[in-house]
Design an enzyme around this catalytic site. Structure first.
Site, PDB file in Angstrom:
ATOM      1  N   CYS A 203     -51.657  37.074  16.093  1.00  0.00           N
ATOM      2  CA  CYS A 203     -50.903  37.860  17.084  1.00  0.00           C
ATOM      3  C   CYS A 203     -51.121  39.352  16.875  1.00  0.00           C
ATOM      4  CB  CYS A 203     -49.420  37.519  17.024  1.00  0.00           C
ATOM      5  SG  CYS A 203     -49.078  35.875  17.701  1.00  0.00           S
TER       6      CYS A 203
ATOM      7  N   ASN B  88     -42.581  30.438  21.328  1.00  0.00           N
ATOM      8  CA  ASN B  88     -43.647  29.614  20.743  1.00  0.00           C
ATOM      9  C   ASN B  88     -43.637  28.233  21.396  1.00  0.00           C
ATOM     10  OD1 ASN B  88     -41.182  29.189  19.340  1.00  0.00           O
ATOM     11  ND2 ASN B  88     -42.219  28.393  17.546  1.00  0.00           N
TER      12      ASN B  88
ATOM     13  N   GLU C 102     -45.361  35.729  20.710  1.00  0.00           N
ATOM     14  CA  GLU C 102     -45.927  37.025  21.100  1.00  0.00           C
ATOM     15  C   GLU C 102     -47.080  36.852  22.065  1.00  0.00           C
ATOM     16  OE1 GLU C 102     -45.320  35.756  18.105  1.00  0.00           O
ATOM     17  OE2 GLU C 102     -45.470  37.277  16.541  1.00  0.00           O
TER      18      GLU C 102
HETATM   19  N1  THU Z   1     -44.880  31.671  15.214  1.00  0.00           N
HETATM   20  C1  THU Z   1     -44.736  32.568  16.246  1.00  0.00           C
HETATM   21  O1  THU Z   1     -44.329  32.189  17.360  1.00  0.00           O
HETATM   22  N2  THU Z   1     -45.063  33.862  16.011  1.00  0.00           N
HETATM   23  C2  THU Z   1     -45.502  34.357  14.814  1.00  0.00           C
HETATM   24  O2  THU Z   1     -45.910  35.496  14.734  1.00  0.00           O
HETATM   25  C3  THU Z   1     -45.422  33.492  13.628  1.00  0.00           C
HETATM   26  C4  THU Z   1     -45.382  32.031  13.908  1.00  0.00           C
HETATM   27  C5  THU Z   1     -44.542  30.262  15.462  1.00  0.00           C
HETATM   28  C6  THU Z   1     -45.741  29.343  15.468  1.00  0.00           C
HETATM   29  C7  THU Z   1     -45.103  28.009  15.102  1.00  0.00           C
HETATM   30  O3  THU Z   1     -44.647  27.387  16.292  1.00  0.00           O
HETATM   31  C8  THU Z   1     -43.898  28.385  14.252  1.00  0.00           C
HETATM   32  O4  THU Z   1     -43.700  29.779  14.434  1.00  0.00           O
HETATM   33  C9  THU Z   1     -44.090  28.101  12.772  1.00  0.00           C
HETATM   34  O5  THU Z   1     -45.259  28.654  12.294  1.00  0.00           O
END
Ligand code: THU
Length: 132
Positions: free
Chosen positions: A90, A43, A56
């Protein structure tokens, strides 16, 4: 060929590149291609919060942008205890590019994971068929 435990390990490893100064919540993803190559993502947050991209989608967009489309499986890893499941946005992107029955593993940082499929994550997904 890499097994599911190894794919989950790759997703946990990918968390190390996470840029999450706002949420403090590091997420990693590992995408397995038909030829055995693994594409990782993390992320990436932004001071303009809505521009954040999830792990993802980072992995999927990296692969697509490199001309790789033969997606076989995806692992996502975050969370101390509860395995973190993919967010709704996602799920829609996953359903665009993965076969409906492809395995999705979502894990905690200890490597414990839940196995599901693309169609279980987003039943009745909006798709290109709906555009006809
Ligand atoms: N996040 C992801 O990377 N994937 C997900 O499916 C859920 C949320 C990240 C986005 C943000 O940087 C952090 O988790 C908190 O929401």
């Amino acid at each position: 060929m890499i097994n599911k435990e190894q794919l989950v390990r790759a997703a946990i490893q990918a968390r190390q590149s996470s840029y999450a100064p706002y949420s403090g919540f590091a997420v990693g993803a590992a995408l397995l291609l038909q030829n055995g190559i693994v594409i990782c993502g993390c992320n990436i947050e932004n001071a303009s919060y809505g521009l954040t991209i999830c792990a993802e989608r980072t992995a999927i967009f990296k692969a697509i942008s490199e001309g790789k489309r033969d997606f076989v499986a995806l692992a996502v890893a975050a969370g101390e205890n509860t395995p973190t499941s993919p967010c709704g946005a996602c799920r829609q992107v996953i359903s665009e590019f993965f076969p409906k029955g492809a395995p999705i593993y979502y894990a905690n940082v200890k490597g414990e994971f839940i196995e599901t499929t693309v169609s279980s994550l987003l039943p009745g997904a909006f798709s290109r068929e709906d555009l006809k």
